[in-house]
Design a protein around this motif. Structure first.
Motif, mmCIF file in Angstrom:
data_model
loop_
_atom_site.group_PDB
_atom_site.id
_atom_site.type_symbol
_atom_site.label_atom_id
_atom_site.label_comp_id
_atom_site.label_asym_id
_atom_site.label_seq_id
_atom_site.Cartn_x
_atom_site.Cartn_y
_atom_site.Cartn_z
ATOM 1 N N LYS A 238 -9.187 10.356 -5.184
ATOM 2 C CA LYS A 238 -10.291 10.890 -5.719
ATOM 3 C C LYS A 238 -11.558 10.078 -6.062
ATOM 4 O O LYS A 238 -11.549 9.420 -6.487
ATOM 5 N N PRO A 239 -12.696 9.971 -6.226
ATOM 6 C CA PRO A 239 -13.616 9.714 -6.891
ATOM 7 C C PRO A 239 -13.681 8.674 -7.798
ATOM 8 O O PRO A 239 -14.106 7.408 -7.693
ATOM 9 N N ASP A 240 -13.562 9.843 -8.262
ATOM 10 C CA ASP A 240 -13.364 8.771 -10.340
ATOM 11 C C ASP A 240 -11.713 7.908 -10.182
ATOM 12 O O ASP A 240 -12.208 7.370 -11.277
ATOM 13 N N ALA A 241 -11.332 7.891 -9.267
ATOM 14 C CA ALA A 241 -10.014 6.650 -9.332
ATOM 15 C C ALA A 241 -9.889 5.227 -10.004
ATOM 16 O O ALA A 241 -10.893 4.641 -9.136
ATOM 17 N N VAL A 242 -9.678 4.827 -10.509
ATOM 18 C CA VAL A 242 -9.095 3.324 -10.432
ATOM 19 C C VAL A 242 -8.615 3.066 -9.377
ATOM 20 O O VAL A 242 -7.561 2.984 -9.024
ATOM 21 N N GLN A 243 -9.282 2.085 -8.640
ATOM 22 C CA GLN A 243 -8.852 1.814 -6.878
ATOM 23 C C GLN A 243 -7.649 -0.080 -7.759
ATOM 24 O O GLN A 243 -6.279 -0.184 -7.122
ATOM 25 N N ALA A 244 -8.068 -0.028 -8.898
ATOM 26 C CA ALA A 244 -7.353 -1.390 -8.876
ATOM 27 C C ALA A 244 -6.135 -0.514 -9.504
ATOM 28 O O ALA A 244 -4.776 -2.244 -9.536
ATOM 29 N N ASP A 245 -6.238 -0.483 -9.998
ATOM 30 C CA ASP A 245 -4.927 1.068 -10.588
ATOM 31 C C ASP A 245 -3.482 0.825 -8.962
ATOM 32 O O ASP A 245 -2.108 1.885 -9.907
ATOM 33 N N ARG A 246 -3.952 1.477 -7.733
ATOM 34 C CA ARG A 246 -3.671 2.026 -6.712
ATOM 35 C C ARG A 246 -1.986 1.720 -6.714
ATOM 36 O O ARG A 246 -2.108 -0.232 -6.702
ATOM 37 N N PRO A 247 -1.150 1.853 -6.884
ATOM 38 C CA PRO A 247 -0.278 1.377 -6.180
ATOM 39 C C PRO A 247 -0.007 0.781 -5.696
ATOM 40 O O PRO A 247 -0.342 1.061 -3.716
ATOM 41 N N LYS A 248 0.700 -0.212 -4.621
ATOM 42 C CA LYS A 248 1.343 -0.899 -3.290
ATOM 43 C C LYS A 248 2.814 -0.808 -2.868
ATOM 44 O O LYS A 248 3.965 -1.236 -3.772
ATOM 45 N N ALA A 249 3.207 -1.181 -1.751
ATOM 46 C CA ALA A 249 4.032 -1.405 -0.964
ATOM 47 C C ALA A 249 4.642 -2.005 -0.413
ATOM 48 O O ALA A 249 3.836 -2.449 -0.049
ATOM 49 N N PRO A 250 5.222 -3.225 -0.473
ATOM 50 C CA PRO A 250 5.174 -4.248 0.586
ATOM 51 C C PRO A 250 5.273 -3.911 1.747
ATOM 52 O O PRO A 250 5.660 -3.480 1.841
ATOM 53 N N SER A 251 5.215 -5.255 2.613
ATOM 54 C CA SER A 251 4.992 -4.816 4.105
ATOM 55 C C SER A 251 6.782 -5.880 4.658
ATOM 56 O O SER A 251 6.585 -7.050 4.232
ATOM 57 N N TRP A 252 7.058 -5.662 6.261
ATOM 58 C CA TRP A 252 7.782 -6.311 6.608
ATOM 59 C C TRP A 252 7.307 -6.775 8.100
ATOM 60 O O TRP A 252 7.576 -5.584 8.379
ATOM 61 N N ILE A 253 6.496 -7.720 8.977
ATOM 62 C CA ILE A 253 7.072 -8.502 9.645
ATOM 63 C C ILE A 253 8.026 -8.608 10.482
ATOM 64 O O ILE A 253 7.465 -9.641 9.802
ATOM 65 N N ALA A 254 8.503 -8.867 11.628
ATOM 66 C CA ALA A 254 8.912 -9.529 12.192
ATOM 67 C C ALA A 254 9.135 -9.266 13.606
ATOM 68 O O ALA A 254 8.172 -8.263 14.533
ATOM 69 N N GLU A 255 10.186 -10.763 14.251
ATOM 70 C CA GLU A 255 9.708 -10.512 15.722
ATOM 71 C C GLU A 255 11.282 -10.987 16.179
ATOM 72 O O GLU A 255 12.127 -11.082 15.655
ATOM 73 N N TRP A 256 11.622 -10.382 17.679
ATOM 74 C CA TRP A 256 12.975 -10.539 18.526
ATOM 75 C C TRP A 256 13.257 -10.611 19.450
ATOM 76 O O TRP A 256 11.841 -10.501 20.068
ATOM 77 N N THR A 257 13.716 -11.641 20.222
ATOM 78 C CA THR A 257 13.808 -12.737 21.750
ATOM 79 C C THR A 257 15.010 -12.211 21.979
ATOM 80 O O THR A 257 16.171 -12.652 20.512
ATOM 81 N N GLU A 258 15.911 -11.892 23.138
ATOM 82 C CA GLU A 258 17.032 -12.149 23.637
ATOM 83 C C GLU A 258 17.537 -13.633 23.108
ATOM 84 O O GLU A 258 18.316 -13.743 22.561
ATOM 85 N N LYS A 259 16.321 -14.422 23.340
ATOM 86 C CA LYS A 259 17.074 -15.992 23.089
ATOM 87 C C LYS A 259 16.980 -16.439 21.829
ATOM 88 O O LYS A 259 17.799 -16.713 21.498
ATOM 89 N N ASP A 260 16.363 -15.910 20.685
ATOM 90 C CA ASP A 260 15.883 -16.666 19.853
ATOM 91 C C ASP A 260 16.433 -15.865 18.431
ATOM 92 O O ASP A 260 16.838 -15.603 17.485
ATOM 93 N N GLY A 261 16.923 -14.042 18.741
ATOM 94 C CA GLY A 261 17.251 -13.442 17.680
ATOM 95 C C GLY A 261 16.013 -12.919 16.754
ATOM 96 O O GLY A 261 14.651 -13.169 17.221
#
Length: 397
Positions: free
Chosen positions: A330-353
């Motif tokens: 909403k236009p009047d919402a205080v964006q600093a109060d917007r909740p956040k959820a953490p992220s996770w990024i990983a990579e996988w290879t057959e050789k290194d797991g």
């Protein structure tokens, strides 16, 4: 004595079911403890990682990266806080004016910004466009887009003209077996792999859909769509290939191997087929399960054959963001109060797991990570996040 034996047998049965449930859900249950607020250990080895274009794009779910030409297409829907048929948000089905497909010529690291593609031949569909997973077929310049439209899920196909930032709508694919389409991987110009994230559609039965998710019931599916692109008419032939819990991202590891993420199972399942998935369901078999410390969403494969996996460390945080998103849009919402959820990024290879690349709150609700190894550039998007995360030093990895 007979009654006593019956009671013992009942208790034994219940304990057996409980044990089976705890074992099959051990990965997702561990995330609730290990990644709870105050316990998540943030981590980042992505060079020069930062968030860009917060005022241009938001709530992007998927990315297709063309490493040959140095551009990417983003699937974005700023109205996701009011309409999300995966999370079960049905406040307002109207398409947001900024919902659409954005092209980003990332090879020009100085001047490039994401530009919204102009649709043609899609006037009525654009008003009901809620894009999710995407896949591009270079041979035909066709982009396939999962659309969670108010009147039912479908896959839209567009002919893309990169130089003019245009998307010509060329068809809509609907089928009863496309119950809850989420992610797409192209086997050929006429054959697609599609995940259905649930068997029970949450818009039809919230209780059954939630039970399917929380109990990690293996009811979601991977299907193959065979399209008659020569006639461009009639429904596709659909073949079910596998069932698993909350099937989400799908990506080809090579010509005969496909990876599918199980969000509810905190795992990526690897399947193989000697005939490139072109026969019946018996022709596909599970050959590996990659256990994860987070809940995976979309998958991608870079030119070094590394599998990139993005997802959510802590499901309750993602749920909280989903429920609060509409209020903070909403236009009047205080964006600093917007909740956040953490992220996770990983990579996988057959050789290194498995190798972690990024864990933390500096970028929220990650769903997809892609990487151009030749140019040393990576991108990530978040389901309810503003902008995109970029990283890399612009040199070959």
């Amino acid at each position: 004595m007979a009654r006593f034996n019956t009671i013992n047998a009942s208790f034994f049965g219940l304990f057996t079911l409980l044990g089976s449930f705890l074992y099959s859900n051990r990965g997702s249950l561990m995330t609730l403890y290990a990644n709870r607020p105050g316990s998540l250990k943030e981590y980042n080895i992505l060079p020069s990682a930062g968030v860009e274009f917060e005022d241009i794009v938001r709530s992007c779910e998927d990315v297709y990266m063309n490493t040959d030409e140095g551009w990417a297409i983003l699937s974005c829907d700023p109205g996701r806080g009011s309409w999300n048929t995966v999370m079960g948000t049905f406040i307002d089905s109207s398409a947001h004016p900024d919902a659409g497909l954005y092209i980003y010529h990332y090879q020009d690291q100085v001047n490039a910004v994401p530009i919204k593609l102009t649709f043609s031949n899609f006037a009525s569909g654009e008003r009901n466009f809620h894009p999710l997973g995407i896949e591009y077929v270079p041979q035909s310049r066709t982009l396939y887009v999962v659309n969670h439209a108010p009147n039912g899920p479908r896959i839209e196909s567009f002919r893309i003209t990169v130089d003019h930032q245009e998307a010509l709508h060329i068809g809509t694919i609907e089928h009863p077996e496309l119950r809850t389409p989420n992610s797409i991987a192209a086997l050929s110009p006429s054959s697609l792999l599609v995940t259905n994230d649930h068997y029970f559609e949450i818009r039809k039965s919230r209780v059954l859909a939630k039970l399917e998710t929380y109990l990690a019931l293996p009811l979601a599916s991977v299907v193959r769509l065979d399209l008659d692109i020569s006639r461009k008419a009639g429904p596709p032939k659909v073949t079910q290939l596998a069932r698993l819990a909350f099937a989400n991202g799908v990506a080809l590891l090579n010509a005969t191997t496909v990876a599918v993420s199980s969000s509810a199972g905190a795992a990526v399942h690897v399947y193989t087929s000697p005939s490139r998935f072109m026969k019946d369901a018996d022709d596909i078999k599970l050959v590996n399960t990659i256990r994860l410390p987070f809940l995976p969403d979309n998958l991608s494969v870079d030119s070094n054959c590394a599998l990139l996996i993005a997802g959510a460390p802590y499901a309750p945080a993602l749920e909280a963001v989903s429920k609060a998103s509409a209020e903070f849009d909403k236009p009047d919402a205080v964006q600093a109060d917007r909740p956040k959820a953490p992220s996770w990024i990983a990579e996988w290879t057959e050789k290194d797991g498995l190798k972690d690349l990024f864990v933390g709150n500096d970028f929220s609700t990650s769903t997809t990570a892609v990487r151009d190894s030749g140019r040393g550039i990576g991108l990530a998007v978040g389901l309810y996040e503003r902008g995109i995360m970029t990283w890399g030093d612009g040199t070959a990895a």
